[in-house]
Write a protein that holds these residues in place. Sequence first.
Motif, PDB file in Angstrom:
ATOM      1  N   GLN A 153       0.822  -1.198   0.000  1.00 54.15           N
ATOM      2  CA  GLN A 153       0.000   0.000   0.000  1.00 54.15           C
ATOM      3  C   GLN A 153       0.860   1.253   0.000  1.00 54.15           C
ATOM      4  O   GLN A 153       1.993   1.266   0.464  1.00 54.15           O
ATOM      5  CB  GLN A 153      -0.954   0.016   1.190  1.00 54.15           C
ATOM      6  CG  GLN A 153      -2.117  -0.959   1.058  1.00 54.15           C
ATOM      7  CD  GLN A 153      -3.260  -0.598   1.972  1.00 54.15           C
ATOM      8  OE1 GLN A 153      -3.071   0.059   2.983  1.00 54.15           O
ATOM      9  NE2 GLN A 153      -4.467  -1.036   1.609  1.00 54.15           N
ATOM     10  N   ALA A 161      -3.898   3.587  -1.500  1.00 56.18           N
ATOM     11  CA  ALA A 161      -3.832   2.925  -2.805  1.00 56.18           C
ATOM     12  C   ALA A 161      -3.032   1.642  -2.693  1.00 56.18           C
ATOM     13  O   ALA A 161      -2.074   1.538  -1.916  1.00 56.18           O
ATOM     14  CB  ALA A 161      -3.187   3.852  -3.822  1.00 56.18           C
ATOM     15  N   ASP A 162      -3.450   0.639  -3.486  1.00 55.42           N
ATOM     16  CA  ASP A 162      -2.692  -0.599  -3.643  1.00 55.42           C
ATOM     17  C   ASP A 162      -1.777  -0.454  -4.848  1.00 55.42           C
ATOM     18  O   ASP A 162      -2.183   0.049  -5.907  1.00 55.42           O
ATOM     19  CB  ASP A 162      -3.641  -1.776  -3.826  1.00 55.42           C
ATOM     20  CG  ASP A 162      -4.430  -2.083  -2.561  1.00 55.42           C
ATOM     21  OD1 ASP A 162      -3.799  -2.181  -1.488  1.00 55.42           O
ATOM     22  OD2 ASP A 162      -5.677  -2.206  -2.652  1.00 55.42           O
ATOM     23  N   HIS A 163      -0.558  -0.918  -4.716  1.00 54.83           N
ATOM     24  CA  HIS A 163       0.491  -0.710  -5.713  1.00 54.83           C
ATOM     25  C   HIS A 163       0.885  -2.058  -6.320  1.00 54.83           C
ATOM     26  O   HIS A 163       1.203  -3.001  -5.614  1.00 54.83           O
ATOM     27  CB  HIS A 163       1.698  -0.040  -5.043  1.00 54.83           C
ATOM     28  CG  HIS A 163       2.862   0.158  -5.955  1.00 54.83           C
ATOM     29  ND1 HIS A 163       4.144   0.400  -5.479  1.00 54.83           N
ATOM     30  CD2 HIS A 163       2.967   0.148  -7.324  1.00 54.83           C
ATOM     31  CE1 HIS A 163       4.967   0.532  -6.509  1.00 54.83           C
ATOM     32  NE2 HIS A 163       4.273   0.380  -7.631  1.00 54.83           N
ATOM     33  N   TYR A 177      -1.397   2.140  -9.509  1.00 54.47           N
ATOM     34  CA  TYR A 177      -1.930   2.489  -8.193  1.00 54.47           C
ATOM     35  C   TYR A 177      -3.451   2.603  -8.322  1.00 54.47           C
ATOM     36  O   TYR A 177      -3.963   3.465  -9.039  1.00 54.47           O
ATOM     37  CB  TYR A 177      -1.351   3.813  -7.695  1.00 54.47           C
ATOM     38  CG  TYR A 177       0.142   3.787  -7.505  1.00 54.47           C
ATOM     39  CD1 TYR A 177       0.690   3.489  -6.260  1.00 54.47           C
ATOM     40  CD2 TYR A 177       1.011   4.040  -8.572  1.00 54.47           C
ATOM     41  CE1 TYR A 177       2.068   3.465  -6.079  1.00 54.47           C
ATOM     42  CE2 TYR A 177       2.385   4.011  -8.399  1.00 54.47           C
ATOM     43  CZ  TYR A 177       2.908   3.717  -7.154  1.00 54.47           C
ATOM     44  OH  TYR A 177       4.273   3.693  -6.976  1.00 54.47           O
ATOM     45  N   PHE A 178      -4.146   1.652  -7.629  1.00 53.56           N
ATOM     46  CA  PHE A 178      -5.600   1.674  -7.608  1.00 53.56           C
ATOM     47  C   PHE A 178      -6.060   1.988  -6.186  1.00 53.56           C
ATOM     48  O   PHE A 178      -5.437   1.548  -5.205  1.00 53.56           O
ATOM     49  CB  PHE A 178      -6.177   0.328  -8.030  1.00 53.56           C
ATOM     50  CG  PHE A 178      -5.982   0.014  -9.483  1.00 53.56           C
ATOM     51  CD1 PHE A 178      -6.968   0.341 -10.407  1.00 53.56           C
ATOM     52  CD2 PHE A 178      -4.829  -0.621  -9.930  1.00 53.56           C
ATOM     53  CE1 PHE A 178      -6.800   0.051 -11.759  1.00 53.56           C
ATOM     54  CE2 PHE A 178      -4.657  -0.904 -11.275  1.00 53.56           C
ATOM     55  CZ  PHE A 178      -5.643  -0.569 -12.190  1.00 53.56           C
ATOM     56  N   ALA A 179      -7.146   2.725  -6.079  1.00 51.82           N
ATOM     57  CA  ALA A 179      -7.694   3.026  -4.757  1.00 51.82           C
ATOM     58  C   ALA A 179      -7.996   1.729  -4.026  1.00 51.82           C
ATOM     59  O   ALA A 179      -8.524   0.779  -4.602  1.00 51.82           O
ATOM     60  CB  ALA A 179      -8.962   3.866  -4.890  1.00 51.82           C
ATOM     61  N   SER A 180      -7.625   1.671  -2.751  1.00 53.80           N
ATOM     62  CA  SER A 180      -7.824   0.444  -1.984  1.00 53.80           C
ATOM     63  C   SER A 180      -9.304   0.176  -1.816  1.00 53.80           C
ATOM     64  O   SER A 180     -10.144   1.079  -1.877  1.00 53.80           O
ATOM     65  CB  SER A 180      -7.150   0.555  -0.613  1.00 53.80           C
ATOM     66  OG  SER A 180      -7.801   1.548   0.165  1.00 53.80           O
ATOM     67  N   TRP A 183     -11.468   2.279   0.470  1.00 53.71           N
ATOM     68  CA  TRP A 183     -11.585   3.726   0.246  1.00 53.71           C
ATOM     69  C   TRP A 183     -12.841   4.009  -0.596  1.00 53.71           C
ATOM     70  O   TRP A 183     -13.031   3.430  -1.653  1.00 53.71           O
ATOM     71  CB  TRP A 183     -10.344   4.247  -0.486  1.00 53.71           C
ATOM     72  CG  TRP A 183     -10.265   5.762  -0.445  1.00 53.71           C
ATOM     73  CD1 TRP A 183     -10.825   6.610  -1.316  1.00 53.71           C
ATOM     74  CD2 TRP A 183      -9.605   6.550   0.517  1.00 53.71           C
ATOM     75  NE1 TRP A 183     -10.568   7.902  -0.966  1.00 53.71           N
ATOM     76  CE2 TRP A 183      -9.797   7.915   0.166  1.00 53.71           C
ATOM     77  CE3 TRP A 183      -8.842   6.251   1.684  1.00 53.71           C
ATOM     78  CZ2 TRP A 183      -9.279   8.968   0.905  1.00 53.71           C
ATOM     79  CZ3 TRP A 183      -8.319   7.304   2.399  1.00 53.71           C
ATOM     80  CH2 TRP A 183      -8.543   8.648   2.024  1.00 53.71           C
ATOM     81  N   LEU A 200      -5.761   5.491  -9.922  1.00 54.94           N
ATOM     82  CA  LEU A 200      -5.291   6.788  -9.429  1.00 54.94           C
ATOM     83  C   LEU A 200      -4.053   7.261 -10.183  1.00 54.94           C
ATOM     84  O   LEU A 200      -3.929   8.443 -10.497  1.00 54.94           O
ATOM     85  CB  LEU A 200      -4.982   6.712  -7.937  1.00 54.94           C
ATOM     86  CG  LEU A 200      -6.148   6.336  -7.018  1.00 54.94           C
ATOM     87  CD1 LEU A 200      -5.642   6.158  -5.589  1.00 54.94           C
ATOM     88  CD2 LEU A 200      -7.230   7.387  -7.078  1.00 54.94           C
TER      89      LEU A 200
END
Length: 999
Positions: A153, A161-163, A177-180, A183, A200
């Motif tokens: 994260q 965000a998850d990476h 990078y997507f929003a977790s 969120w 993101l």
Amino acid sequence: MRGVQLAEAAVVLATATVLAAAVKDDPILPDIWTVVEGSYDSDVTVNFPDLEPGATMNVYELYEIKEMKGMLNIVDHGHSTRTNYYAKTDQTFVVRDHQCAVGTILENDGYRLWGWIYDASSSAGGKENFLYGPSALLRIVRDYKDQVEYKGQDKIRGISADHWLINHKDNYTLDYYFASGAWLMPFGHSMDGLPLAAPLLVKVHGKQGDPWNPSMNDFDQSIYYEYTDFRPYIVNGKKHEFLVEDGVDCKGRETLDPHKIHPPKAPETFEVFIETVVRNYNPTLHQSTTTVFRAWMYYDNWRQLLRIDINPDMDADENTQAYKSIHDFNTGIQYKIDLETGTCKMGVLDPDELGNVIGSSAIAGVIMADPNNLFHLDDTYFFNGYGETRGLRTTRWTSTRKDLRNPDTGNNFNKAVVDYQFTSEETEIHGEWNGTSFPASIDVTVYNDSDPEAILYRHTVNLLHFKSYFEVFEINPFDVRDCMDIPSQRTWVKITFDGDWFHGASQGPDLFKKILIDKIAGDTQSSFIRFPEVQMDHDIDHVFATMLLLEPAPYHLQFQQLDDRKPTDSDTQLELVVDDVDICAFRCLRNVKFICQSFYECTDLERNCYVSNYKDSPGKFVDIPKECAHYNKVLLKNDTMVQKPNEEIVLWLKGEIEIRNFAVRVDYVDSDGQTKVGVYTAVHSEEVLMADDPVLVELVRDDFRTAYVKGKLKVEYTDLQLSKVSYAKCLASCLQQKAFECEAFSYCYNDMSCYLSSYVVDTPAPESDVIGKTDCVVISRNHLHDYSKMDGTVYLGTPKTTMHTLGPGKCAYLCDNSTAFTCRSFDFCRSDDSCNLFDEHSIDVPDNMLNHSYDQCVHYTRDALVDFVEHENQVLSGNRDRYIKAVTTSRCAQVCEDEPDFGCNGFDYCVESGDITCFLTSAHYSDSGVIITNSPTCDHYSREYYEGDDRDSHANKRKNSSKYIYGPGDMAGLACSMLVISIGLTFAGVYVYNKYYKK
């Protein structure tokens, strides 16, 4: 206390469980295709930090999955570039500063940034998953889902965000990078049960050049694609963005439909309301103005006729009188008729001016360019996608034109782009067949001749209320009888047909009329405008059709007058003396030896008409003392009709009838529901009701009465004076006057002067109002027509008011125009010139309320219609007790009041296809439970006065006591007699106005 401790422990345990799961299982890599609704909408900021200097550009991106199309709008270096791409046809349209480039998708790859062009061949979904732009990077997620590495994260703009990391086969690394999942995003946390993990940021690292400097060698750099907004759908209001920008000239444009669909066409017959929006820019004032022009258009391709109705204050920035303009492409003649006064102007129809009356010469060149096919789309129009206008789903067709006329130079514009929008075939149009497509709007973008990339102006036409029929007309919307108002220009012909009225004609009288008109017009090569009216009647074995024929417009109007010149020895001198330019024009049109293109009318010569197959004939000039009037034929089309005069049409008709070769066939449904054909064979024709028939004038004269002999009204009572007119025209002018209510006129025979007046005079007129001992007469309107007379009778009720006047005519006027109360009857007594006005309608009151012993008094009761309130275009649904045919509203009101079988409380008055029906009803407009519906052909009249009783009490009193008992035969006789009377009055109104021309 113990309960709180247990709850806290549960929360701690649950949190620990979630953390353990997070440590144990990495998040699932998001796949946007599982959460978007077939489309998405995003805003992306692209940063280039490794360039010198660093750079940023903004990208607005739309993508539609099902239709495989997308749109990018890119802003960089102060410029905006828009790209529309269509994966189905492998096309792109790139527009930068109104300049459009067309090509395949790979030819127009934008900035050539890595990831902007995604190779569809390596995608499992193929073209249906094709993406062009930053979001092509999102598509890679699916193809590399088995090779992705979760990196934990992070925070992007403060958002959890998850990476993930992907090592691409082309030596690029991609960080996603997507929003977790925990969120909450602006457009929802989940969709269809799946978490909406919005993108993101995507960071691409590898060899890349400078997008603004292609000559720079590639070097290692990182490019950041930051999604500042991501919506998993596209709202309807943005779907027009998938269309290529309006008004751009895209060279090499091809249809966007892979099946090459063909351009639609407008119907052969239609009516439409045209709204032209003209945008003007004043460079001096730096101001833009918009003017809206509005007009109704009626078009009939088969009959080659067009009509445009212009309304006051609606077709220009200056006040314009209402008029209709009828274009006859059969003859090339235009009729312009003032709708207020009936004044007509006829002239040659200039092809360069077709349609200019609707406000835009450029638009006119599009919708009026070809009289054989208005709103035509030729093979230069390409399908430009699906759009929307005024809430209608449309197909759009675009063409770059060089054939639109510039009114300032007289030449064509070098470049103009036309965008048509037609309703899509899925649109259901009321009253039309499913799948019908109509033109909905037109945009014309005109470019500056001196600068082909600069827009000169844009005009828009909205086509509203489009119908493939004429809704507001019964027979002929192209009526030009106002232009032919001299008796010699009109012929009434009565045709007698053998046949049963009820075997076709009764079910479709309007259809019978149209078939009759079309047959005569077609067989005699006559324009449809010459047959404005047909009246129908019948007896047991015959049907009678009385048709009005108009003479052709002056033949010389089919020619344009040129400069005077002498004819040459190449021209043909006719072997007759022609003293009239119109006769010479007629001889030219009738010439059979060659196609006559021009003629010369030479006055004061022995044989003075020359015809020619040249516009300007070569050769030696004829030796004559002076030049001649020279006319050139205006050719709108090669087969322009030569109109036969009425006399020839009448003779032709008689000949056809003599050999039994003239018949009308009408389909009808018999009593068994079977469709059959009614055949009506003409057996006789005759001219009837000529315009100089004095009986017809006298019918209208009944509306007037003599107020003073050997005198005229004083000058202060004159509102309008006419000189050198006949008595008949003076009378007709008073009848037709619209500027004021003409109540009287003076006519002087010695100098043929006419003095119209709004003054209401007594009958006889008092000496104080007139100038006596002159060869004149004072005529006043007869207001007693709407009253029933009861000699020697007075009403015993209390009058609402008492006035004094010299005659019952003035008393009737006072009753008609009473404002303090509704006047329904009056007594006039000559003994003291008194006029007693009552609000009672006394024709049906008990006899003991009337005194019949007054020799000096007369009682007048007013038209029964005053007791009813009109509700326009409404009917009482399902509440009709009986009906009568072919009566006036006044007669219907009287029958309702005298109805014996039930308390009549109102009636529906319907005029449908020329047939008049009065439906009586015991229901009242205000009754509870009554269903009121709209009707374009009917009006409802509700009874509002019941001689002092409430409505229900009065109805019950009258239910079984009436002096009017009608049987079926009586009702049929009443209908027939009223129909005959209505025909006579119609003819009277037509001809009285024209009698003065016979002088």
